[in-house]
Design a protein around this motif. Structure first.
Motif, PDB file in Angstrom:
ATOM      1  N   PRO A 179     -61.256 -39.216  10.753  1.00 23.23           N
ATOM      2  CA  PRO A 179     -62.195 -40.193  10.215  1.00 23.23           C
ATOM      3  C   PRO A 179     -62.492 -39.922   8.752  1.00 23.23           C
ATOM      4  CG  PRO A 179     -63.310 -38.591  11.632  1.00 23.23           C
ATOM      5  CD  PRO A 179     -61.837 -38.369  11.802  1.00 23.23           C
ATOM      6  N   LEU A 180     -62.652 -40.988   7.989  1.00 21.42           N
ATOM      7  CA  LEU A 180     -62.969 -40.896   6.571  1.00 21.42           C
ATOM      8  C   LEU A 180     -64.443 -41.219   6.395  1.00 21.42           C
ATOM      9  CD1 LEU A 180     -61.658 -40.461   3.761  1.00 21.42           C
ATOM     10  CD2 LEU A 180     -61.413 -42.957   3.633  1.00 21.42           C
ATOM     11  N   GLU A 183     -68.506 -40.103  -2.974  1.00 23.06           N
ATOM     12  CA  GLU A 183     -67.603 -39.003  -2.641  1.00 23.06           C
ATOM     13  C   GLU A 183     -67.043 -39.235  -1.242  1.00 23.06           C
ATOM     14  OE1 GLU A 183     -70.778 -36.073  -3.144  1.00 23.06           O
ATOM     15  OE2 GLU A 183     -69.481 -35.093  -4.596  1.00 23.06           O
ATOM     16  N   PHE A 184     -65.726 -39.263  -1.144  1.00 22.30           N
ATOM     17  CA  PHE A 184     -65.063 -39.466   0.139  1.00 22.30           C
ATOM     18  C   PHE A 184     -64.596 -38.119   0.687  1.00 22.30           C
ATOM     19  CE2 PHE A 184     -64.982 -43.454  -2.028  1.00 22.30           C
ATOM     20  CZ  PHE A 184     -65.128 -44.413  -1.037  1.00 22.30           C
ATOM     21  N   SER A 185     -64.496 -38.045   2.003  1.00 22.36           N
ATOM     22  CA  SER A 185     -64.171 -36.768   2.643  1.00 22.36           C
ATOM     23  C   SER A 185     -62.755 -36.302   2.342  1.00 22.36           C
ATOM     24  CB  SER A 185     -64.369 -36.880   4.160  1.00 22.36           C
ATOM     25  OG  SER A 185     -63.636 -37.971   4.695  1.00 22.36           O
ATOM     26  N   ASP A 186     -61.888 -37.169   1.827  1.00 24.29           N
ATOM     27  CA  ASP A 186     -60.530 -36.742   1.453  1.00 24.29           C
ATOM     28  C   ASP A 186     -60.449 -36.351  -0.024  1.00 24.29           C
ATOM     29  OD1 ASP A 186     -60.754 -39.173   0.216  1.00 24.29           O
ATOM     30  OD2 ASP A 186     -58.796 -39.912   0.832  1.00 24.29           O
ATOM     31  N   ARG A 187     -61.625 -36.169  -0.669  1.00 24.18           N
ATOM     32  CA  ARG A 187     -61.749 -35.753  -2.067  1.00 24.18           C
ATOM     33  C   ARG A 187     -61.467 -36.889  -3.045  1.00 24.18           C
ATOM     34  NH1 ARG A 187     -58.563 -30.443  -3.353  1.00 24.18           N
ATOM     35  NH2 ARG A 187     -59.737 -30.742  -5.294  1.00 24.18           N
ATOM     36  N   SER A 188     -61.351 -38.115  -2.561  1.00 29.90           N
ATOM     37  CA  SER A 188     -61.285 -39.259  -3.455  1.00 29.90           C
ATOM     38  C   SER A 188     -62.696 -39.578  -3.960  1.00 29.90           C
ATOM     39  CB  SER A 188     -60.695 -40.479  -2.742  1.00 29.90           C
ATOM     40  OG  SER A 188     -59.362 -40.230  -2.347  1.00 29.90           O
ATOM     41  N   ARG A 189     -62.763 -40.277  -5.118  1.00 32.21           N
ATOM     42  CA  ARG A 189     -64.052 -40.591  -5.719  1.00 32.21           C
ATOM     43  C   ARG A 189     -64.037 -42.020  -6.250  1.00 32.21           C
ATOM     44  NH1 ARG A 189     -66.981 -36.813  -8.205  1.00 32.21           N
ATOM     45  NH2 ARG A 189     -67.218 -38.183  -9.993  1.00 32.21           N
ATOM     46  N   ALA A 190     -65.222 -42.609  -6.265  1.00 26.76           N
ATOM     47  CA  ALA A 190     -65.411 -43.905  -6.906  1.00 26.76           C
ATOM     48  C   ALA A 190     -66.699 -43.817  -7.714  1.00 26.76           C
ATOM     49  CB  ALA A 190     -65.495 -45.031  -5.879  1.00 26.76           C
ATOM     50  N   GLU A 191     -66.575 -44.000  -9.015  1.00 26.77           N
ATOM     51  CA  GLU A 191     -67.739 -43.908  -9.907  1.00 26.77           C
ATOM     52  C   GLU A 191     -68.110 -45.296 -10.395  1.00 26.77           C
ATOM     53  OE1 GLU A 191     -68.802 -42.256 -14.363  1.00 26.77           O
ATOM     54  OE2 GLU A 191     -67.422 -41.082 -13.112  1.00 26.77           O
ATOM     55  N   LEU A 192     -69.286 -45.783  -9.980  1.00 32.86           N
ATOM     56  CA  LEU A 192     -69.804 -47.050 -10.458  1.00 32.86           C
ATOM     57  C   LEU A 192     -70.571 -46.791 -11.746  1.00 32.86           C
ATOM     58  CD1 LEU A 192     -71.196 -48.561  -7.120  1.00 32.86           C
ATOM     59  CD2 LEU A 192     -68.880 -48.672  -8.023  1.00 32.86           C
ATOM     60  N   VAL A 214     -65.851 -49.941 -11.987  1.00 29.48           N
ATOM     61  CA  VAL A 214     -65.688 -48.816 -11.074  1.00 29.48           C
ATOM     62  C   VAL A 214     -64.454 -48.035 -11.498  1.00 29.48           C
ATOM     63  CG1 VAL A 214     -64.394 -50.251  -9.425  1.00 29.48           C
ATOM     64  CG2 VAL A 214     -65.405 -48.085  -8.665  1.00 29.48           C
ATOM     65  N   ALA A 215     -64.596 -46.721 -11.550  1.00 32.86           N
ATOM     66  CA  ALA A 215     -63.475 -45.834 -11.854  1.00 32.86           C
ATOM     67  C   ALA A 215     -63.101 -45.113 -10.576  1.00 32.86           C
ATOM     68  CB  ALA A 215     -63.853 -44.833 -12.943  1.00 32.86           C
ATOM     69  N   LEU A 216     -61.869 -45.279 -10.147  1.00 37.29           N
ATOM     70  CA  LEU A 216     -61.390 -44.701  -8.890  1.00 37.29           C
ATOM     71  C   LEU A 216     -60.432 -43.547  -9.168  1.00 37.29           C
ATOM     72  CD1 LEU A 216     -60.670 -47.938  -6.874  1.00 37.29           C
ATOM     73  CD2 LEU A 216     -62.260 -46.171  -6.168  1.00 37.29           C
ATOM     74  N   ASP A 217     -60.620 -42.472  -8.421  1.00 35.65           N
ATOM     75  CA  ASP A 217     -59.676 -41.358  -8.437  1.00 35.65           C
ATOM     76  C   ASP A 217     -59.266 -41.142  -6.987  1.00 35.65           C
ATOM     77  OD1 ASP A 217     -58.153 -39.140  -8.812  1.00 35.65           O
ATOM     78  OD2 ASP A 217     -59.679 -37.952  -9.837  1.00 35.65           O
ATOM     79  N   VAL A 218     -58.152 -41.736  -6.612  1.00 35.91           N
ATOM     80  CA  VAL A 218     -57.715 -41.792  -5.224  1.00 35.91           C
ATOM     81  C   VAL A 218     -56.713 -40.679  -4.950  1.00 35.91           C
ATOM     82  CG1 VAL A 218     -56.513 -43.186  -3.512  1.00 35.91           C
ATOM     83  CG2 VAL A 218     -58.153 -44.257  -5.054  1.00 35.91           C
ATOM     84  N   GLN A 219     -56.967 -39.905  -3.909  1.00 37.62           N
ATOM     85  CA  GLN A 219     -56.054 -38.852  -3.496  1.00 37.62           C
ATOM     86  C   GLN A 219     -55.035 -39.420  -2.506  1.00 37.62           C
ATOM     87  OE1 GLN A 219     -56.208 -35.842  -4.978  1.00 37.62           O
ATOM     88  NE2 GLN A 219     -57.841 -36.811  -6.161  1.00 37.62           N
ATOM     89  N   PRO A 220     -53.789 -38.942  -2.561  1.00 37.37           N
ATOM     90  CA  PRO A 220     -52.760 -39.505  -1.669  1.00 37.37           C
ATOM     91  C   PRO A 220     -53.012 -39.126  -0.214  1.00 37.37           C
ATOM     92  CG  PRO A 220     -51.898 -37.604  -2.852  1.00 37.37           C
ATOM     93  CD  PRO A 220     -53.259 -37.883  -3.441  1.00 37.37           C
ATOM     94  N   ALA A 221     -52.821 -40.092   0.655  1.00 39.16           N
ATOM     95  CA  ALA A 221     -52.908 -39.883   2.099  1.00 39.16           C
ATOM     96  C   ALA A 221     -51.944 -40.856   2.753  1.00 39.16           C
ATOM     97  CB  ALA A 221     -54.331 -40.112   2.611  1.00 39.16           C
ATOM     98  N   PRO A 222     -50.977 -40.360   3.539  1.00 36.71           N
ATOM     99  CA  PRO A 222     -49.972 -41.245   4.138  1.00 36.71           C
ATOM    100  C   PRO A 222     -50.622 -42.364   4.949  1.00 36.71           C
ATOM    101  CG  PRO A 222     -49.354 -38.947   4.452  1.00 36.71           C
ATOM    102  CD  PRO A 222     -50.750 -38.945   3.905  1.00 36.71           C
ATOM    103  N   GLY A 223     -50.249 -43.586   4.652  1.00 35.37           N
ATOM    104  CA  GLY A 223     -50.731 -44.727   5.401  1.00 35.37           C
ATOM    105  C   GLY A 223     -52.084 -45.247   4.970  1.00 35.37           C
ATOM    106  N   ARG A 224     -52.707 -44.643   3.974  1.00 33.70           N
ATOM    107  CA  ARG A 224     -54.038 -45.101   3.540  1.00 33.70           C
ATOM    108  C   ARG A 224     -53.923 -45.846   2.223  1.00 33.70           C
ATOM    109  NH1 ARG A 224     -57.823 -40.454   3.549  1.00 33.70           N
ATOM    110  NH2 ARG A 224     -57.816 -40.929   5.782  1.00 33.70           N
ATOM    111  N   GLU A 225     -54.534 -47.029   2.143  1.00 27.13           N
ATOM    112  CA  GLU A 225     -54.518 -47.839   0.943  1.00 27.13           C
ATOM    113  C   GLU A 225     -55.943 -48.191   0.545  1.00 27.13           C
ATOM    114  OE1 GLU A 225     -52.024 -51.063   2.200  1.00 27.13           O
ATOM    115  OE2 GLU A 225     -50.241 -50.171   1.294  1.00 27.13           O
TER     116      GLU A 225
END
Length: 367
Positions: free
Chosen positions: A71-72, A98-107, A132-143
């Protein structure tokens, strides 16, 4: 499975009875007890199965497909955010998800958005206004998707910013790392690192158009073949249209063109701006440098903000942002640790305290 000899011994024991004589009966019981005692180790003939079983287990583990079934979750200042929540950044402070997969979204300050979906395979944020500034970490199957008006920004492993102006129906997307696909009614356009795209939603029946920017100037219009005169007449000079006014760095920054805004600020003199700008504009200049990926300029602007306006709440936030700049853009973990520690000492209950502590934990103890 029970050994056949043990089964036979138990059957003999059940049918043995008392038999003739107490001594013989005692010997028979002892023999049966020896036969029914559990073996201390597996029979020698079965040891050859062990490596085969181990190899089968390893093969099953390696063959199992990688999934994002975990779960995210998402939090703001260590407080869980529910799906469907409306998010509004304060007027003078960013809001960090702050997302649990270390991705971030800064408004950015003044931005409003709604977190529509947070699933193992899809994260969706509706941008109502702002950036919004997004820093998305790679995760297979997640968009990841940012929805702004009729436009959709899709990314899976990227650092990107999206700015939506609902009054002019204009979307601006910049990519710093990875790539992003921007779609709408028209076929999607893919941007890679260092690219920027500006789109405007046209009235019904008209196609979306890409707006030229400082980074992507329009092609020159074809000129007519006229013989130039040696000296233009006064009448011609009076009728010639004035040259269009160039946007200021602040206008470019507010429009979301951070790279062009930083370049325009450089033309004015970056050093003098650091000394003369008021706190709002200095904060905006630091944000432009961060979003443009210019670590030294962002560091200079944030340090100037802290030095000149120590009583402003943004001076404390600048300590946290300095930690991010020196870690993410300048790759200096030791300095980053110092700035995150400074932020926690100045704002232990601040909105970014959880993020600062998490980053300190990830950096580990100081060597």
């Amino acid at each position: 499975m029970t050994d056949p000899v043990q089964r036979l011994a138990r059957e003999v024991a059940r049918n043995l009875g008392d038999g003739p004589g107490p001594i013989r009966r005692e010997r028979q019981r002892a023999a049966v007890a020896r036969l029914t005692r559990a073996p201390q180790r597996a029979p020698r003939s079965a040891w050859w199965l062990v490596p085969l079983v181990a190899a089968a287990v390893v093969a099953l583990i390696l063959a199992r497909p990688t999934t994002t079934s975990a779960p995210l979750t998402v939090a703001v200042a260590q407080q869980a955010v529910m799906v469907g929540s409306w998010l509004a950044a304060p007027e003078h402070e960013a809001l960090v998800l702050e997302f649990s997969d270390r991705s971030r979204a800064e408004l950015t300050a003044g931005t409003a958005a709604r977190l529509v979906k947070v699933e193992s395979t899809r994260v969706e944020l509706h941008l109502e206004r702002g950036a919004v500034a997004l820093d998305v970490q790679p995760a297979p199957g997640r968009e990841w998707f940012v929805i702004a008006g009729p436009f959709t920004v899709e990314l899976s492993d990227a650092a990107s910013s999206a700015t939506w102006h609902p009054d002019t129906r204009t979307l601006i997307v910049e990519v710093r790392r990875g790539s992003a696909a921007i779609g709408g009614d028209a076929p999607p356009t893919r941007l890679t690192a260092g690219q920027r795209l500006e789109l405007r939603d046209q009235p019904a029946g008209a196609a979306h158009s890409a707006i030229p920017s400082a980074n992507n100037p329009p092609p020159p219009s074809p000129s007519t073949n006229k013989t130039p005169s040696a000296k233009p007449s006064p009448a011609a000079t009076a009728k010639s249209p004035p040259s269009p006014r160039q946007p200021t760095w602040i206008e470019l920054a507010e429009a979301g063109d951070h790279t062009a805004a930083l370049a325009a600020a450089e033309q004015l003199g970056f050093g003098p701006l650091l000394k003369d700008l008021e706190v709002d504009d200095l904060d905006l200049l630091a944000r432009c440098a961060r979003f443009a990926g210019d670590g030294p300029r962002a560091r200079d602007a944030l340090q100037a903000l802290r030095r000149r306006f120590p009583g402003d709440s943004r001076a404390r936030t600048a300590a946290f942002l300095l930690g991010r700049v020196v870690l993410d853009l300048e790759h200096d973990p030791a300095r980053a640790r110092e700035w995150f520690t400074t932020y926690l000492s100045e704002a232990p209950d601040g909105a970014l305290a959880g993020d600062a502590q998490r980053r300190l934990d990830e950096l580990g103890p100081q060597k």
